[in-house]
Design a protein around this motif. Structure first.
Motif, PDB file in Angstrom:
ATOM      1  N   ALA A  99      47.002  57.961  66.957  1.00  0.00           N
ATOM      2  CA  ALA A  99      46.652  57.957  65.539  1.00  0.00           C
ATOM      3  C   ALA A  99      46.767  59.363  64.955  1.00  0.00           C
ATOM      4  N   LEU A 100      47.268  59.456  63.726  1.00  0.00           N
ATOM      5  CA  LEU A 100      47.369  60.731  63.032  1.00  0.00           C
ATOM      6  C   LEU A 100      46.006  61.108  62.472  1.00  0.00           C
ATOM      7  N   LEU A 101      45.498  62.271  62.856  1.00  0.00           N
ATOM      8  CA  LEU A 101      44.171  62.713  62.435  1.00  0.00           C
ATOM      9  C   LEU A 101      44.219  63.619  61.216  1.00  0.00           C
ATOM     10  N   ALA A 102      45.226  64.460  61.131  1.00  0.00           N
ATOM     11  CA  ALA A 102      45.257  65.444  60.048  1.00  0.00           C
ATOM     12  C   ALA A 102      46.658  65.990  59.871  1.00  0.00           C
ATOM     13  N   THR A 103      46.935  66.459  58.655  1.00  0.00           N
ATOM     14  CA  THR A 103      48.181  67.141  58.330  1.00  0.00           C
ATOM     15  C   THR A 103      47.830  68.448  57.641  1.00  0.00           C
ATOM     16  N   ILE A 104      48.306  69.563  58.176  1.00  0.00           N
ATOM     17  CA  ILE A 104      48.016  70.869  57.612  1.00  0.00           C
ATOM     18  C   ILE A 104      49.295  71.685  57.528  1.00  0.00           C
ATOM     19  N   SER A 105      49.224  72.817  56.885  1.00  0.00           N
ATOM     20  CA  SER A 105      50.399  73.651  56.663  1.00  0.00           C
ATOM     21  C   SER A 105      50.465  74.767  57.706  1.00  0.00           C
ATOM     22  N   GLY A 106      51.653  74.951  58.311  1.00  0.00           N
ATOM     23  CA  GLY A 106      51.809  76.038  59.263  1.00  0.00           C
ATOM     24  C   GLY A 106      53.040  75.863  60.130  1.00  0.00           C
ATOM     25  N   PHE A 107      53.354  76.911  60.888  1.00  0.00           N
ATOM     26  CA  PHE A 107      54.532  76.940  61.741  1.00  0.00           C
ATOM     27  C   PHE A 107      54.117  77.304  63.164  1.00  0.00           C
ATOM     28  N   CYS A 108      55.106  77.345  64.067  1.00  0.00           N
ATOM     29  CA  CYS A 108      54.851  77.831  65.412  1.00  0.00           C
ATOM     30  C   CYS A 108      54.741  79.365  65.369  1.00  0.00           C
ATOM     31  N   PRO A 109      54.095  79.979  66.391  1.00  0.00           N
ATOM     32  CA  PRO A 109      53.498  79.335  67.556  1.00  0.00           C
ATOM     33  C   PRO A 109      52.211  78.595  67.209  1.00  0.00           C
ATOM     34  N   LEU A 110      51.745  77.810  68.157  1.00  0.00           N
ATOM     35  CA  LEU A 110      50.611  76.930  67.925  1.00  0.00           C
ATOM     36  C   LEU A 110      49.767  76.912  69.188  1.00  0.00           C
ATOM     37  N   VAL A 111      48.445  77.178  69.050  1.00  0.00           N
ATOM     38  CA  VAL A 111      47.601  77.213  70.245  1.00  0.00           C
ATOM     39  C   VAL A 111      46.147  76.929  69.869  1.00  0.00           C
ATOM     40  N   PHE A 112      45.458  76.203  70.745  1.00  0.00           N
ATOM     41  CA  PHE A 112      44.013  76.035  70.635  1.00  0.00           C
ATOM     42  C   PHE A 112      43.337  77.160  71.399  1.00  0.00           C
ATOM     43  N   SER A 113      42.176  77.586  70.923  1.00  0.00           N
ATOM     44  CA  SER A 113      41.388  78.555  71.679  1.00  0.00           C
ATOM     45  C   SER A 113      40.893  77.902  72.964  1.00  0.00           C
ATOM     46  N   LEU A 114      40.537  78.713  73.947  1.00  0.00           N
ATOM     47  CA  LEU A 114      40.134  78.187  75.246  1.00  0.00           C
ATOM     48  C   LEU A 114      38.909  77.294  75.158  1.00  0.00           C
ATOM     49  N   ASP A 115      38.006  77.596  74.210  1.00  0.00           N
ATOM     50  CA  ASP A 115      36.807  76.766  74.068  1.00  0.00           C
ATOM     51  C   ASP A 115      37.036  75.576  73.138  1.00  0.00           C
ATOM     52  N   GLY A 116      38.239  75.454  72.579  1.00  0.00           N
ATOM     53  CA  GLY A 116      38.573  74.310  71.759  1.00  0.00           C
ATOM     54  C   GLY A 116      38.008  74.325  70.360  1.00  0.00           C
ATOM     55  N   THR A 117      37.435  75.439  69.932  1.00  0.00           N
ATOM     56  CA  THR A 117      36.794  75.482  68.618  1.00  0.00           C
ATOM     57  C   THR A 117      37.733  75.913  67.506  1.00  0.00           C
ATOM     58  N   MET A 118      38.907  76.434  67.849  1.00  0.00           N
ATOM     59  CA  MET A 118      39.831  76.916  66.828  1.00  0.00           C
ATOM     60  C   MET A 118      41.257  76.492  67.150  1.00  0.00           C
ATOM     61  N   LEU A 119      42.028  76.271  66.088  1.00  0.00           N
ATOM     62  CA  LEU A 119      43.469  76.088  66.183  1.00  0.00           C
ATOM     63  C   LEU A 119      44.119  77.243  65.445  1.00  0.00           C
ATOM     64  N   ILE A 120      45.048  77.911  66.087  1.00  0.00           N
ATOM     65  CA  ILE A 120      45.703  79.083  65.516  1.00  0.00           C
ATOM     66  C   ILE A 120      47.196  78.798  65.412  1.00  0.00           C
ATOM     67  N   SER A 121      47.757  79.119  64.241  1.00  0.00           N
ATOM     68  CA  SER A 121      49.183  78.856  64.031  1.00  0.00           C
ATOM     69  C   SER A 121      49.845  80.040  63.351  1.00  0.00           C
ATOM     70  N   GLY A 122      51.156  80.081  63.460  1.00  0.00           N
ATOM     71  CA  GLY A 122      51.927  81.042  62.695  1.00  0.00           C
ATOM     72  C   GLY A 122      52.137  80.528  61.280  1.00  0.00           C
ATOM     73  N   ASP A 123      52.637  81.394  60.410  1.00  0.00           N
ATOM     74  CA  ASP A 123      52.954  80.986  59.048  1.00  0.00           C
ATOM     75  C   ASP A 123      54.020  81.922  58.502  1.00  0.00           C
ATOM     76  N   GLN A 124      54.424  81.701  57.272  1.00  0.00           N
ATOM     77  CA  GLN A 124      55.457  82.515  56.666  1.00  0.00           C
ATOM     78  C   GLN A 124      54.956  83.936  56.403  1.00  0.00           C
ATOM     79  N   GLY A 125      55.880  84.875  56.348  1.00  0.00           N
ATOM     80  CA  GLY A 125      55.520  86.249  56.014  1.00  0.00           C
ATOM     81  C   GLY A 125      54.823  86.997  57.116  1.00  0.00           C
ATOM     82  N   GLY A 126      54.896  86.512  58.352  1.00  0.00           N
ATOM     83  CA  GLY A 126      54.274  87.208  59.461  1.00  0.00           C
ATOM     84  C   GLY A 126      52.774  87.050  59.534  1.00  0.00           C
ATOM     85  N   THR A 127      52.210  86.066  58.842  1.00  0.00           N
ATOM     86  CA  THR A 127      50.769  85.849  58.876  1.00  0.00           C
ATOM     87  C   THR A 127      50.415  84.777  59.902  1.00  0.00           C
TER      88      THR A 127
END
Length: 203
Positions: A99-127
Motif C-alpha cells: 500500500a502507498l503510504l505517502a508521496t513527498i518531494s525529493g531525489f536520491c540519495p535516500l536513507v533512513f536513520s539507524l533508529d528509524g526516526t528520520m528519512l533523509i533525501s537529496g534535492d535540487q540545488g545541492g540541498t
C-alpha cells in the motif's frame, strides 16, 4: 545492472545462486531487508519489484512512477520502503501489503536513520531534506525554509516561488490524498512565508 539482470551470489563460496531477468530495462538500485528475507529492485522501467531473497521468487511489483527508479531505502523495522525516481518524487510503501503510504518531494540519495526516526533525501540545488517519522508513519518536514523548499539560500525569488508552487501542487489535497499531505503543505507554506518575511526585511 545495465543488462537488465540481477545476479545473487554466495559470498562464502563465490558461486552465483541465481539470475533474475524480469525487468524490462536497466536495474539501478537494490536493497535487502534487515531480516534478510526480501530484496527489492528499482529499474529504469519505472517499476519496483519485491523478491524472496533465498529463492528469487517475485511476489510483488509496484508501479506508480512514470520515470526511472533511482534509489530505494528500507526502514530498520522492515515495514516501510522509501523509493525515489528521476521525476523528483519519493514514495513510501507498506512493505507487507504494497500500500502507498505517502508521496513527498525529493531525489536520491535516500536513507533512513539507524533508529528509524528520520528519512533523509537529496534535492535540487545541492540541498538535503530531513523528514521526521513518528509512530503513526507521519512525516513532517523539518529544516530551514530553503531546505524545505528545496532551493539554495541565495536562489532568485522567482525561482523560489516556482519551487513553492511545485510543492504546493504536489501536496494539494485534491491531488495528494496521502496521510502526510496536510502536514507537508503546512510546512511548505510556513517555509515560503519565512522566505517572504526575509525578502521584505532586506528590501
Amino acid at each position: 545492472m545495465g543488462d537488465k539482470t540481477i545476479r545473487i551470489w554466495n559470498l562464502q563460496t563465490g558461486e552465483n545462486c541465481y539470475i533474475i531477468n524480469q525487468h524490462l530495462a536497466a536495474v539501478n538500485t537494490l536493497a535487502i531487508t534487515p531480516d534478510n528475507q526480501t530484496f527489492i529492485s528499482g529499474s529504469t522501467d519505472s517499476t519496483i519489484k519485491l523478491w524472496h531473497l533465498h529463492t528469487g521468487e517475485l511476489y510483488r511489483t509496484l508501479k506508480i512512477y512514470s520515470r526511472a527508479i533511482s534509489a530505494i531505502a528500507i526502514h530498520p523495522d522492515s515495514k516501510i520502503i522509501a523509493s525515489s525516481s528521476q521525476e523528483g518524487i519519493i514514495k513510501l510503501w507498506n512493505l507487507q501489503n504494497g500500500a502507498l503510504l505517502a508521496t513527498i518531494s525529493g531525489f536520491c540519495p535516500l536513507v533512513f536513520s539507524l533508529d528509524g526516526t528520520m528519512l533523509i533525501s537529496g534535492d535540487q540545488g545541492g540541498t538535503i531534506k530531513i523528514w521526521q517519522l513518528d509512530r503513526g508513519d507521519n512525516l513532517p518536514l523539518i529544516g530551514e525554509w530553503w531546505e524545505i523548499l528545496g532551493v539554495e539560500l541565495k536562489t532568485h525569488p522567482k525561482d523560489v516561488k516556482l519551487a513553492y508552487l511545485r510543492l504546493a501542487k504536489l501536496y494539494h489535497t485534491d491531488i495528494n490524498s496521502s496521510v502526510i499531505a496536510k502536514t507537508a503543505i503546512q510546512a511548505v507554506n510556513q517555509a515560503y512565508q519565512k522566505f517572504q518575511q526575509q525578502l521584505n526585511t532586506h528590501n
